[in-house]
Write a protein that holds these residues in place. Structure first.
Motif, PDB file in Angstrom:
ATOM      1  N   ASP A 124      -0.545  -2.391  -4.221  1.00  0.00           N
ATOM      2  CA  ASP A 124      -1.040  -1.005  -4.275  1.00  0.00           C
ATOM      3  C   ASP A 124      -2.414  -0.885  -3.621  1.00  0.00           C
ATOM      4  OD1 ASP A 124       1.245  -0.265  -5.550  1.00  0.00           O
ATOM      5  OD2 ASP A 124       0.367  -0.175  -7.564  1.00  0.00           O
ATOM      6  N   GLY A 125      -3.259  -1.899  -3.822  1.00  0.00           N
ATOM      7  CA  GLY A 125      -4.586  -1.857  -3.195  1.00  0.00           C
ATOM      8  C   GLY A 125      -4.513  -1.872  -1.680  1.00  0.00           C
ATOM      9  N   ARG A 126      -3.600  -2.674  -1.116  1.00  0.00           N
ATOM     10  CA  ARG A 126      -3.456  -2.695   0.346  1.00  0.00           C
ATOM     11  C   ARG A 126      -2.916  -1.366   0.870  1.00  0.00           C
ATOM     12  NH1 ARG A 126      -1.763  -8.119  -0.759  1.00  0.00           N
ATOM     13  NH2 ARG A 126       0.429  -7.436  -0.851  1.00  0.00           N
ATOM     14  N   ILE A 157      -3.509   1.569  -0.439  1.00  0.00           N
ATOM     15  CA  ILE A 157      -4.552   2.594  -0.573  1.00  0.00           C
ATOM     16  C   ILE A 157      -5.685   2.361   0.418  1.00  0.00           C
ATOM     17  CG2 ILE A 157      -6.314   3.502  -2.153  1.00  0.00           C
ATOM     18  CD1 ILE A 157      -4.389   2.860  -4.448  1.00  0.00           C
ATOM     19  N   ASP A 158      -5.996   1.113   0.708  1.00  0.00           N
ATOM     20  CA  ASP A 158      -7.141   0.790   1.557  1.00  0.00           C
ATOM     21  C   ASP A 158      -6.972   1.392   2.948  1.00  0.00           C
ATOM     22  OD1 ASP A 158      -9.499  -0.290   2.442  1.00  0.00           O
ATOM     23  OD2 ASP A 158      -8.667  -2.277   2.846  1.00  0.00           O
ATOM     24  N   GLY A 159      -7.928   2.215   3.366  1.00  0.00           N
ATOM     25  CA  GLY A 159      -7.898   2.846   4.684  1.00  0.00           C
ATOM     26  C   GLY A 159      -6.989   4.047   4.785  1.00  0.00           C
ATOM     27  N   ASN A 160      -6.324   4.433   3.707  1.00  0.00           N
ATOM     28  CA  ASN A 160      -5.428   5.592   3.722  1.00  0.00           C
ATOM     29  C   ASN A 160      -6.196   6.813   3.216  1.00  0.00           C
ATOM     30  OD1 ASN A 160      -3.360   7.434   3.600  1.00  0.00           O
ATOM     31  ND2 ASN A 160      -1.999   6.155   2.358  1.00  0.00           N
ATOM     32  N   ASN A 219     -11.465  -5.353 -14.046  1.00  0.00           N
ATOM     33  CA  ASN A 219     -10.472  -5.374 -12.981  1.00  0.00           C
ATOM     34  C   ASN A 219      -9.211  -6.032 -13.528  1.00  0.00           C
ATOM     35  OD1 ASN A 219     -12.059  -4.191 -10.962  1.00  0.00           O
ATOM     36  ND2 ASN A 219     -13.044  -6.154 -10.494  1.00  0.00           N
ATOM     37  N   SER A 233      -5.312  -7.085 -12.860  1.00  0.00           N
ATOM     38  CA  SER A 233      -4.283  -7.359 -11.865  1.00  0.00           C
ATOM     39  C   SER A 233      -2.969  -7.606 -12.585  1.00  0.00           C
ATOM     40  CB  SER A 233      -4.667  -8.572 -11.014  1.00  0.00           C
ATOM     41  OG  SER A 233      -3.628  -8.899 -10.125  1.00  0.00           O
ATOM     42  N   GLN A 270       0.976   5.187  -5.731  1.00  0.00           N
ATOM     43  CA  GLN A 270       0.225   4.004  -5.308  1.00  0.00           C
ATOM     44  C   GLN A 270      -1.077   3.850  -6.093  1.00  0.00           C
ATOM     45  OE1 GLN A 270      -0.162   4.943  -1.181  1.00  0.00           O
ATOM     46  NE2 GLN A 270       1.750   3.922  -0.592  1.00  0.00           N
ATOM     47  N   GLN A 271      -1.666   4.945  -6.505  1.00  0.00           N
ATOM     48  CA  GLN A 271      -2.938   4.880  -7.211  1.00  0.00           C
ATOM     49  C   GLN A 271      -2.774   4.694  -8.726  1.00  0.00           C
ATOM     50  OE1 GLN A 271      -6.100   7.754  -5.545  1.00  0.00           O
ATOM     51  NE2 GLN A 271      -4.171   8.745  -5.011  1.00  0.00           N
ATOM     52  N   PRO A 317      -3.803   8.714  -0.015  1.00  0.00           N
ATOM     53  CA  PRO A 317      -2.845   7.832  -0.685  1.00  0.00           C
ATOM     54  C   PRO A 317      -2.014   8.613  -1.703  1.00  0.00           C
ATOM     55  CG  PRO A 317      -5.047   7.486  -1.563  1.00  0.00           C
ATOM     56  CD  PRO A 317      -5.205   8.417  -0.402  1.00  0.00           C
TER      57      PRO A 317
END
Length: 344
Positions: free
Chosen positions: A230-232, A234-237, A202, A204, A244-245, A240
């Protein structure tokens, strides 16, 4: 001749008046009589019938002419009181013998037959052209030319990307520089997802900036975690965006692959990767309003924080759980956001 002569057959009525003779010229046994040529007796209302003393029936009241024929009128007895309600006979039932009926008072007889109404012909629906067919010929030609240009550009892009990921061949040996110039850095491809040892870390990526404020001071911002942003996003989208990815992740991989352990660029692609990272940093800092009102970003600095992914319990593999931090030198940028070479 004497009026009272018995040979005349005349009868003397009350008051000495004499009744006229009947149709036959003489008196009848029932005492009825009338003037010659009249269908009814000449006696008015109240006249007595012969010697019996019976009152004669009054004649029907005179009024508007009855539209029915005389034969139908003769069959009906004269009205002696208010007419009782009953069905009204249609004039058409009287047949040809009824004759022509007089129009009722207040009505206007029809003088001519009504003209026949012409049937309305159904209107067939007209199919109007849609899409490109609805445009004028000049715009149709323009649309076709634009479509052809877009199709050619897409085919050329797919062909260059295919040559980039394909094994070495004659085309890549002869035109490899042109392929790399088109693909790098935005469209770079790799096979890490399908490698025997996929990426198990991972990473960052964070950035900070030195900003010159409106009053002339220099201040250093805190670290902005771009990977977390970027993680926020993508989350729930469910859909995306590609940027962003992959934008930041691929830019950092590109930099690591073209620099040595001392963060020195190896070849021309190393310089290209630095410019790419600087441009991303300036855009992200402007989005976060890092400079503030009247401020200008003067320099940016990257750092990465890498943590190993914990392996499953059944693998028996042991890895360090301590994060590894890599901090890059400061890069100078212009006030307009264009990168300039320099380090501190």
């Amino acid at each position: 001749m004497d009026a009272y002569d018995t040979g005349s057959g005349a009868r003397q009525g009350p008051g000495g008046r004499e009744h006229p003779a009947g149709p036959g010229g003489g008196g009848t046994g029932d005492g009825t009589g009338g003037a010659s040529g009249s269908p009814e007796g000449a006696a008015g209302p109240g006249a007595v019938r012969g010697g019996s003393g019976e009152t004669a029936e009054p004649p029907p009241a005179s009024g508007p002419a009855d539209p029915r024929s005389p034969s139908e009128t003769a069959e009906l007895p004269p009205a002696s009181g208010p007419a009782e309600p009953g069905p009204v006979r249609d004039a058409a039932e009287s047949g040809p013998s009824a004759g022509t009926a007089e129009p009722a008072s207040g009505t206007v007889p029809a003088t001519a037959a009504a003209e026949p109404v012409k049937p309305v012909e159904p209107v067939m629906p007209v199919d109007l052209p849609t899409g490109v067919a609805a445009l004028s010929p000049r715009y149709q030609v323009g649309a076709l030319v634009a479509l052809a240009v877009v199709a050619a550009a897409v085919c050329a892009h797919l062909g260059l990307v295919f040559l980039h990921v394909a094994p070495s061949n004659t085309l890549t040996k002869q035109h490899g520089a042109a392929v790399d110039e088109w693909v790098f850095p935005e469209f770079e491809q790799n096979w890490k997802l399908f490698a025997p040892n996929p990426l198990q870390q991972n990473i960052s990526v964070q950035v900070r900036a030195e900003v010159s404020t409106a009053d002339g001071e220099i201040r250093t911002t805190g670290w902005y975690d771009l990977s977390a942003e970027d993680g926020r996003a993508i989350d729930g989208n469910p859909v995306p965006s590609h940027t962003q990815q992959n934008e930041l992740r691929r830019a950092w991989d590109f930099f690591v692959a073209t620099h040595d352990s001392d963060d020195r660029a190896v070849g021309l692609r190393g310089t290209l990767s630095e410019s790419y990272l600087r441009r991303i940093a300036v855009l992200r800092l402007e989005r976060n309003d890092a400079a503030g009102p009247g401020g200008v970003v003067e320099r940016v600095q990257y750092r990465s924080r890498t943590t190993n992914v914990e392996p499953p319990s059944w693998s028996g593999e042991k890895v360090s759980d301590r994060p590894t931090v890599r901090e890059l030198p400061w890069w100078t940028v212009s006030g307009s956001g264009d990168p300039r070479e320099g380090a501190a």
